[in-house]
Design a protein around this motif. Structure first.
Motif, short mmCIF file in Angstrom:
data_model
loop_
_atom_site.label_atom_id
_atom_site.label_comp_id
_atom_site.label_asym_id
_atom_site.label_seq_id
_atom_site.Cartn_x
_atom_site.Cartn_y
_atom_site.Cartn_z
N LEU A 59 54.07 -61.37 -35.52
CA LEU A 59 53.10 -60.31 -35.26
C LEU A 59 52.35 -59.82 -36.50
O LEU A 59 51.33 -59.14 -36.35
N SER A 60 52.83 -60.15 -37.66
CA SER A 60 52.22 -59.57 -38.86
C SER A 60 50.76 -59.96 -39.02
O SER A 60 49.97 -59.22 -39.61
N ASP A 61 50.37 -61.11 -38.50
CA ASP A 61 48.98 -61.55 -38.63
C ASP A 61 48.16 -61.33 -37.37
O ASP A 61 46.97 -61.60 -37.36
N SER A 62 48.81 -60.85 -36.29
CA SER A 62 48.09 -60.74 -35.01
C SER A 62 47.87 -59.30 -34.54
O SER A 62 47.03 -59.06 -33.69
N MET A 63 48.62 -58.34 -35.08
CA MET A 63 48.46 -56.96 -34.65
C MET A 63 47.80 -56.13 -35.74
O MET A 63 48.25 -56.13 -36.88
N PRO A 64 46.73 -55.41 -35.41
CA PRO A 64 46.15 -54.50 -36.39
C PRO A 64 47.20 -53.46 -36.80
O PRO A 64 47.84 -52.85 -35.95
N ALA A 65 47.36 -53.28 -38.08
CA ALA A 65 48.42 -52.40 -38.56
C ALA A 65 48.31 -50.99 -38.01
O ALA A 65 49.32 -50.37 -37.67
N LEU A 74 45.23 -45.06 -39.00
CA LEU A 74 43.97 -45.42 -39.68
C LEU A 74 43.89 -44.87 -41.10
O LEU A 74 42.92 -45.13 -41.81
N GLY A 75 44.90 -44.09 -41.49
CA GLY A 75 44.95 -43.62 -42.86
C GLY A 75 44.61 -42.16 -43.07
O GLY A 75 44.57 -41.69 -44.22
N MET A 76 44.36 -41.41 -42.00
CA MET A 76 44.06 -39.98 -42.17
C MET A 76 45.32 -39.23 -42.59
O MET A 76 46.42 -39.52 -42.10
N PRO A 77 45.21 -38.27 -43.48
CA PRO A 77 46.40 -37.54 -43.96
C PRO A 77 47.04 -36.70 -42.85
O PRO A 77 46.34 -36.09 -42.04
N ILE A 78 48.36 -36.66 -42.88
CA ILE A 78 49.10 -35.92 -41.86
C ILE A 78 48.78 -34.43 -41.94
O ILE A 78 48.83 -33.72 -40.93
N GLY A 79 48.43 -33.94 -43.12
CA GLY A 79 48.08 -32.53 -43.28
C GLY A 79 46.86 -32.11 -42.50
O GLY A 79 46.66 -30.92 -42.23
N ILE A 80 46.02 -33.08 -42.14
CA ILE A 80 44.84 -32.80 -41.31
C ILE A 80 45.13 -33.15 -39.85
O ILE A 80 44.79 -32.40 -38.94
N VAL A 81 45.79 -34.29 -39.63
CA VAL A 81 46.01 -34.79 -38.27
C VAL A 81 46.91 -33.86 -37.46
O VAL A 81 46.61 -33.54 -36.30
N LEU A 82 48.01 -33.40 -38.06
CA LEU A 82 48.95 -32.56 -37.30
C LEU A 82 48.33 -31.23 -36.87
O LEU A 82 48.40 -30.88 -35.68
N PRO A 83 47.69 -30.48 -37.77
CA PRO A 83 47.05 -29.23 -37.32
C PRO A 83 45.96 -29.47 -36.27
O PRO A 83 45.83 -28.69 -35.31
N ALA A 130 56.15 -55.29 -43.13
CA ALA A 130 55.37 -56.52 -43.24
C ALA A 130 53.88 -56.27 -43.00
O ALA A 130 53.04 -56.94 -43.60
N LEU A 131 53.57 -55.33 -42.14
CA LEU A 131 52.17 -55.07 -41.80
C LEU A 131 51.44 -54.26 -42.86
O LEU A 131 50.22 -54.36 -43.00
N SER A 132 52.18 -53.43 -43.59
CA SER A 132 51.53 -52.57 -44.59
C SER A 132 52.49 -52.30 -45.74
O SER A 132 53.67 -52.01 -45.51
N PRO A 133 52.01 -52.38 -46.97
CA PRO A 133 52.86 -52.10 -48.12
C PRO A 133 53.06 -50.60 -48.36
O PRO A 133 53.85 -50.20 -49.21
N ASP A 134 52.34 -49.76 -47.61
CA ASP A 134 52.41 -48.31 -47.80
C ASP A 134 53.74 -47.76 -47.28
O ASP A 134 54.03 -47.88 -46.08
N PRO A 135 54.56 -47.14 -48.13
CA PRO A 135 55.84 -46.58 -47.68
C PRO A 135 55.65 -45.55 -46.57
O PRO A 135 56.52 -45.41 -45.70
N GLU A 136 54.55 -44.81 -46.61
CA GLU A 136 54.30 -43.78 -45.60
C GLU A 136 54.10 -44.40 -44.22
O GLU A 136 54.41 -43.77 -43.20
#
Length: 567
Positions: free
Chosen positions: A422-428, A537-546, A466-472
């Motif tokens: 799935l690492s190459d077939s699913m958008p992260a 999509l990369g939006m910060p949780i500080g904005i998304v959650l509120p 595998a889909l993203s190197p970002d620990p978050e």
């Protein structure tokens, strides 16, 4: 009969399918199981839909994994025999792990503590004190919500205590039994799942720890657990949703009908109470003739929380001093109580040991208080404590089977296969949403969030890595597993907390399910559309959650209609 036939046919098809399997040899003595590595989780999921029993589903999932492992070494008859032996081996290995053993002891001990506080009348005293503050439908619902939040440490205690205690109050204030059961259910698993200390935290932390080990990372699982909390969109938004409906007095769907009926008529039909309710509720009743005191709950719970906080620091401090990080050791010795030192100590602590120690000491404190007040003798105190543990034996069984399934999935290389597939077939960015939806489907079918977490977590963390190197990204994906499992459990008519909530509130079970599902579906949809997709999509949780919280409140206001019909 149809269910048994379906299970039999499924198992037969699985054996025939496996007999035709060909495993590709890899380097050394390892075997590439390919698609067959998916067999254990797939068997567990499909059987969950058929049997509605997570114990059976996990058991046969482990059996299927052992069958695949040993089929590569010999005949089908050899594989079948070894599969049963594998179940025993994997279960024993899971129980022998000190971390797992600590978690089980912690869960059972907190169950005993809850029973002691209930028998001493502490939980009921707090509930009674709150109930006296109710002046109308709004305050009655808010107080029920607050009481549910205060009983954060266990969802069963929440379901069995809040409903029976608040039922006379909400009846008097013309709040429907359906709404009462919804508030109880919505403040049971959602708050227990994100509480820093509860009967859930050990299991959730254990799954996170195993998931990170599968990708070769040694992390402090408790710290990762805390980091997932902002991403538990369903838990947080559901708690907010309940409060918003109470404040605005606006409902929609079947709940609107139930609330309008309750305002007009006395619909407290005791004949609709689950016939099993009396026995369960009687067991949660305080000892006869005792003086109800809130301190019989406040002192043990404060002991639990206080000892846990001190224990996290001391345990982590000792772990760092015996480690090899010289710079950190020197920093800790120079400023042992600085914010950084406390944070590092908490991060290095062993939650399974600390929470067990805290629960055990809190139980001793509760026993001492009960004996000193002559509520029970030492013998009766121990008996009550053990009876409280018995209520969580099924949880221990699920834990062991889930850990065993996780271990056999690791041996088969399931995560690695999924990653390569799935690492190459699913958008992260879609992974957290997909995991949330898949978790909700599995938990809806099984009626339990524990089993769902056990199935999905070992697969999710390696896939996210595998889909993203970002620990978050890994953290938010793990959060999607934990909150998606609770969403499905919340909707499921066979969920234990759903059943206990309707029973405690004294309402027809299917009426509770029917009125609750539209609310859960709305909050679940908001969690995906305005929570997981944006953070994916990369939006910060500080904005998304509120923002998602604002959307939830607006949804109540604009979708809901006033309880009092305009004349």
């Amino acid at each position: 009969m149809k269910k048994k036939v379906a299970i039999g046919l499924f198992i037969s098809a699985f054996i025939l399918f496996s007999m035709n399997g060909e495993f590709r040899g890899a380097t050394g003595d390892t075997v590439d199981f390919g698609w067959f590595s998916l067999v254990p989780p797939v068997v567990s999921i499909i059987l969950a839909f058929i049997s509605k029993d997570v114990i059976i589903s996990l058991f046969f999932g482990i059996f299927a994994g052992g069958f695949i492992l040993h089929l590569a070494d010999g005949s089908i008859f050899y594989a079948i025999v070894q599969s049963f032996l594998s179940i025993v081996d994997y279960t024993l290995n899971s129980l022998a792990d000190p971390w797992n053993a600590g978690i089980i002891l912690q869960v059972l001990t907190i169950g005993g503590l809850i029973a002691l506080m209930t028998k001493m009348g502490g939980a009921k005293a707090i509930a009674n004190a709150l109930s006296k503050k109710a002046k109308g439908p709004i305050s009655a619902q808010i107080i029920t919500w607050i009481l549910g939040i205060l009983l954060f440490f266990d969802d069963y205690a929440n379901s069995l205590i809040v409903g029976p205690v608040m039922r006379p109050v909400t009846d008097e204030k013309k709040v429907s039994r359906e709404k009462l059961s919804f508030i109880v259910d919505a403040t049971a698993a959602p708050i227990a799942g994100i509480a820093l200390i509860s009967t859930w935290v050990g299991y959730e932390v254990g799954l996170i720890k195993d998931g990170y080990e599968a990708i070769g990372q040694e992390v402090n699982a408790y710290s990762i657990f805390v980091e997932t909390i902002p991403y538990r969109f369903y838990n947080i938004l559901m708690l907010l949703f309940v409060l918003a409906t109470a404040i605005f007095l606006r409902e929609f769907g079947p709940m609107l009908t139930a609330e309008r009926r309750a305002r007009k008529y006395d619909q407290t039909n005791e004949a609709e109470i689950n016939p099993n309710a009396s026995n369960e509720i009687d067991e949660m009743e305080p000892a006869e003739g005792i003086h109800l005191s809130i301190w019989n709950a406040i002192v043990p719970i404060s002991t639990l929380i206080g000892v846990a906080i001190v224990g996290f620091y001391v345990n982590g401090y000792q772990a760092i001093l015996t480690g090899e990080d010289t710079a950190l050791i020197n920093s800790l010795k120079e400023s042992p109580f600085s914010f950084t030192s406390i944070q590092e100590a908490f991060g290095a602590s062993d939650a399974s040991i600390v929470l067990f120690q805290a629960a055990l000491l809190a139980s001793i404190v509760a026993m001492t208080m009960g004996v000193w007040q002559k509520i029970f003798t030492w013998g009766k105190a121990v008996e009550t404590w053990i009876n409280g543990m018995k209520s969580l034996i099924i949880t221990g069984a699920i834990l062991l089977l889930a850990w065993s399934l996780s271990e056999i999935i690791t041996d088969l290389g399931t995560a690695q296969f999924l990653v390569s597939l799935l690492s190459d077939s699913m958008p992260a960015f879609l992974l957290p949403s997909v995991i949330f939806i898949l978790g909700s489907i599995i938990s809806f079918a099984t009626g339990t969030s524990y089993g769902t977490m056990g199935i999905l977590m070992p697969l999710t963390i390696p896939l996210a890595a595998a889909l993203s190197p970002d620990p978050e990204f890994i953290v938010m994906s793990a959060g999607a597993v934990l909150t998606g499992a609770i969403f499905g459990d919340h909707c499921s008519p066979i969920s234990d907390t759903t059943i206990l909530s309707s029973m405690g509130a004294g309402v027809n079970h299917m009426e509770h399910v029917k009125t609750q599902i539209p609310y859960a579906m709305l909050v679940g949809s908001i969690a995906v559309l305005f929570g997981f997709i944006p953070v994916g999509l990369g939006m910060p949780i500080g904005i998304v959650l509120p923002f998602s919280m604002i959307i939830t409140v607006l949804a109540v206001y604009f979708f809901g209609k006033p309880i009092e019909e305009k004349k």
